[in-house]
Design a protein around this motif. Structure first.
Motif, short mmCIF file in Angstrom:
data_model
loop_
_atom_site.label_atom_id
_atom_site.label_comp_id
_atom_site.label_asym_id
_atom_site.label_seq_id
_atom_site.Cartn_x
_atom_site.Cartn_y
_atom_site.Cartn_z
N LEU A 1 0.83 -1.20 0.00
CA LEU A 1 0.00 0.00 0.00
C LEU A 1 0.87 1.25 0.00
O LEU A 1 0.59 2.21 -0.73
CB LEU A 1 -0.93 -0.01 1.21
CG LEU A 1 -1.81 1.23 1.41
CD1 LEU A 1 -2.76 1.41 0.24
CD2 LEU A 1 -2.59 1.12 2.72
N ARG A 2 1.92 1.23 0.81
CA ARG A 2 2.80 2.40 0.84
C ARG A 2 3.43 2.65 -0.53
O ARG A 2 3.49 3.79 -0.99
CB ARG A 2 3.88 2.18 1.90
CG ARG A 2 4.94 3.28 1.92
CD ARG A 2 5.87 3.18 3.12
NE ARG A 2 5.25 3.79 4.29
CZ ARG A 2 4.88 3.12 5.37
NH1 ARG A 2 5.05 1.81 5.43
NH2 ARG A 2 4.34 3.75 6.40
N GLY A 3 3.89 1.61 -1.19
CA GLY A 3 4.46 1.78 -2.52
C GLY A 3 3.45 2.31 -3.51
O GLY A 3 3.77 3.15 -4.36
N MET A 4 2.20 1.84 -3.40
CA MET A 4 1.15 2.31 -4.31
C MET A 4 0.89 3.80 -4.08
O MET A 4 0.78 4.58 -5.04
CB MET A 4 -0.12 1.50 -4.09
CG MET A 4 -1.29 1.87 -5.01
SD MET A 4 -2.25 3.29 -4.43
CE MET A 4 -2.85 2.65 -2.86
N VAL A 5 0.78 4.21 -2.81
CA VAL A 5 0.50 5.62 -2.50
C VAL A 5 1.64 6.50 -3.02
O VAL A 5 1.40 7.57 -3.60
CB VAL A 5 0.30 5.82 -0.99
CG1 VAL A 5 0.21 7.31 -0.65
CG2 VAL A 5 -0.95 5.10 -0.52
N GLU A 6 2.87 6.07 -2.83
CA GLU A 6 4.00 6.85 -3.30
C GLU A 6 3.97 7.00 -4.83
O GLU A 6 4.25 8.08 -5.36
CB GLU A 6 5.31 6.19 -2.86
CG GLU A 6 5.53 6.28 -1.35
CD GLU A 6 6.75 5.51 -0.89
OE1 GLU A 6 7.42 4.90 -1.75
OE2 GLU A 6 7.02 5.50 0.32
N GLY A 7 3.60 5.93 -5.52
CA GLY A 7 3.53 6.01 -6.97
C GLY A 7 2.43 6.95 -7.44
O GLY A 7 2.64 7.76 -8.35
N VAL A 8 1.25 6.85 -6.82
CA VAL A 8 0.14 7.73 -7.18
C VAL A 8 0.50 9.18 -6.87
O VAL A 8 0.27 10.09 -7.68
CB VAL A 8 -1.14 7.32 -6.44
CG1 VAL A 8 -2.23 8.37 -6.65
CG2 VAL A 8 -1.63 5.96 -6.92
N ALA A 9 1.09 9.42 -5.69
CA ALA A 9 1.45 10.78 -5.29
C ALA A 9 2.44 11.39 -6.28
O ALA A 9 2.29 12.55 -6.69
CB ALA A 9 2.02 10.77 -3.88
N THR A 10 3.46 10.62 -6.66
CA THR A 10 4.46 11.14 -7.59
C THR A 10 3.84 11.51 -8.93
O THR A 10 4.13 12.58 -9.50
CB THR A 10 5.56 10.09 -7.81
OG1 THR A 10 6.18 9.81 -6.56
CG2 THR A 10 6.61 10.59 -8.79
N THR A 11 2.95 10.66 -9.43
CA THR A 11 2.28 10.93 -10.70
C THR A 11 1.45 12.20 -10.62
O THR A 11 1.47 13.05 -11.54
CB THR A 11 1.40 9.74 -11.10
OG1 THR A 11 2.21 8.57 -11.23
CG2 THR A 11 0.69 10.01 -12.42
N LEU A 12 0.69 12.36 -9.54
CA LEU A 12 -0.15 13.55 -9.38
C LEU A 12 0.69 14.81 -9.25
O LEU A 12 0.38 15.85 -9.85
CB LEU A 12 -1.04 13.39 -8.15
CG LEU A 12 -2.13 12.32 -8.24
CD1 LEU A 12 -2.81 12.12 -6.89
CD2 LEU A 12 -3.17 12.69 -9.30
N ILE A 13 1.75 14.75 -8.46
CA ILE A 13 2.61 15.92 -8.27
C ILE A 13 3.23 16.34 -9.59
O ILE A 13 3.34 17.54 -9.90
CB ILE A 13 3.69 15.63 -7.21
CG1 ILE A 13 3.05 15.46 -5.83
CG2 ILE A 13 4.74 16.74 -7.17
CD1 ILE A 13 3.97 14.87 -4.78
N ASP A 14 3.61 15.38 -10.41
CA ASP A 14 4.23 15.71 -11.70
C ASP A 14 3.26 16.41 -12.65
O ASP A 14 3.70 17.08 -13.59
CB ASP A 14 4.77 14.45 -12.36
CG ASP A 14 6.12 14.04 -11.80
OD1 ASP A 14 6.72 14.85 -11.06
OD2 ASP A 14 6.57 12.91 -12.07
N THR A 15 1.95 16.27 -12.41
CA THR A 15 0.99 16.94 -13.30
C THR A 15 0.94 18.44 -13.04
O THR A 15 0.61 19.21 -13.95
CB THR A 15 -0.42 16.35 -13.12
OG1 THR A 15 -0.88 16.57 -11.78
CG2 THR A 15 -0.44 14.87 -13.43
N PHE A 16 1.24 18.87 -11.80
CA PHE A 16 1.17 20.31 -11.53
C PHE A 16 2.52 20.93 -11.15
O PHE A 16 2.63 22.15 -11.06
CB PHE A 16 0.12 20.63 -10.45
CG PHE A 16 0.25 19.87 -9.16
CD1 PHE A 16 1.24 20.16 -8.24
CD2 PHE A 16 -0.67 18.87 -8.84
CE1 PHE A 16 1.33 19.49 -7.03
CE2 PHE A 16 -0.59 18.17 -7.64
CZ PHE A 16 0.42 18.47 -6.73
#
Length: 415
Positions: A138-153
């Motif tokens: 779960l932690r790895g998944m959250v980190e991946g999602v967070a990185t993707t979202l941050i890169d959008t803005f």
């Protein structure tokens, strides 16, 4: 003066019901107004001075309830399911079908809205489903999602962290936990948001159920290591209808409250000097910020709803039968009777509820929120509010504590 005889007293209560400030249709505090959302803590102080621990409120126009704002009283009620069951069926018989809070409070075959053996059956399955979550994964998944979202803005130097970060992260996290593919998850997200906002709630409820059924059918055909598959395989032997409602409560508790917890924690860190500097020097942690939010601005500020089976006397106040009793989680956490000691490291708040209906997913929620905050601050350490804090607005509603937006600015950088 005639002395009352024993026969006069038989079958009568020695304290008159009409003395109760709660048993009234007048002078109720509205919890659904923009004014209440703008400054609920001032409203709680006014309530306490005027009514004590039991406050007559309206959850929506014409929907009376009692708000409990005393910590000890709240703990007593949450641990007394015999007198305060969570089953709302007797109450909702007199509620109009278009009542805006009905989709949130109405009876459903799940652990949140049931009592007795029904509740135990649903609760055991929910606990088992959550217990199977791989926290490392779960932690790895959250980190991946967070990185993707941050890169959008990140390249733009500005964002609304509520809309662009907390909301999509919370939805993608719960979708991953339930094994829900994006096309079904998007439908669930839209319907869930509409229900919390009170927008065409009957249709939104049907829309949510249809999306859940699609997910169940998919997981029956292709089970996997997710909560949905574990619920389907549980010895409780749920029907499709029961499974819809088990998933519904997991989505409801895992999205709207989660995104509000993330946004409220980020707001605290960005505006409170105790955290703004201390997060960098290590004296205070993200977990400390989350606990502070859970004490003062929990994402569900008023919830843990029960319905007394008969009139009952609590704190010298008669509560009417079959009328909602709502725990003011934020107000109880800040009850002067329990003192105002240091909060750091203190997790005695009621934000997760209490008793047999306490949230079974607090560990998972902490992990998601903490990783979401850490990932953002690590990636964009110079982030700051784009507007003065007093210009931020809070979404009206009797239950949640939710920002309308969290605009920020920061030095732009490549994704």
């Amino acid at each position: 003066m005639r002395i009352p005889q024993e026969s006069d007293r038989r079958g009568q209560c020695p304290i008159p019901h009409h003395s109760s400030p709660v048993d009234t249709d007048h002078d109720r505090v509205a919890l659904f107004t923009p004014e209440f959302a703008a400054d609920p803590h001032r409203a709680y102080r006014d309530m306490r001075a005027r009514y004590g621990s039991m406050v007559p409120v309206e959850l929506a126009p014409g929907v009376p309830a009692t708000l409990v704002i005393g910590y000890r009283t709240a703990v007593r009620i949450m641990h007394d399911p015999e007198h305060f069951p969570a089953d709302p069926r007797a109450w909702e018989r007199g509620v109009p079908a278009d009542c805006p809070v009905l989709p949130i409070l109405s009876w459903r075959p799940n652990a949140l809205r049931s009592a007795g053996t029904e509740h135990e059956r649903y609760r055991r399955a929910a606990v088992a489903g959550i217990a199977g979550v791989d926290l490392h994964g779960l932690r790895g998944m959250v980190e991946g999602v967070a990185t993707t979202l941050i890169d959008t803005f990140r390249p733009t130097g500005a964002a609304d962290l509520h809309r662009d970060y907390a909301a999509p992260l919370a939805f993608q996290a719960i979708n991953a936990l339930l094994g829900c593919p994006p096309e079904i998850g998007n439908e669930v997200a839209a319907a869930t948001a509409a229900i919390f906002e009170g927008v065409d709630t009957a249709r939104s409820d049907q829309r949510l159920a249809a999306a859940m059924l699609r997910l169940i059918e998919q997981k029956r055909a292709e089970p996997a290591a997710d909560i949905t598959s574990r619920l389907i395989a549980h010895p409780a032997g749920f029907t499709d209808e029961e499974l819809i409602h088990q998933l519904g409560i997991l989505y409801g508790a895992g999205t709207e409250p989660m995104l509000n917890l993330i946004s409220n924690a980020l707001l605290l860190i960005l505006t409170d000097e105790r955290f703004a500097g201390s997060m960098l020097d290590g004296s205070l942690s993200t977990r400390d910020a989350l606990d502070e939010v859970l004490f003062h601005d929990p994402p569900m500020a008023n919830f843990s709803v029960t319905y007394p089976r008969q009139p009952i006397l609590i704190d010298n106040t008669w509560l009417p039968a079959n009328q909602p009793v709502v725990i003011g989680l934020a107000a109880c956490n800040n009850d002067p009777e329990i003192g105002a000691g240091p909060i750091t490291g203190n997790r005695s708040h009621l934000a997760w509820g209490g008793g047999p209906h306490a949230c079974p997913a607090d560990t998972v929620a902490y992990l998601i929120a903490q990783d979401a905050v850490d990932q953002l601050l690590d990636a964009i350490p110079e982030v700051r509010l784009a507007v003065p804090v007093h210009e931020l607005s809070w979404r009206p509603g009797p239950f949640h504590r939710a920002l309308a937006a969290l605009p920020v600015v920061f030095p732009a950088s490549p994704a």
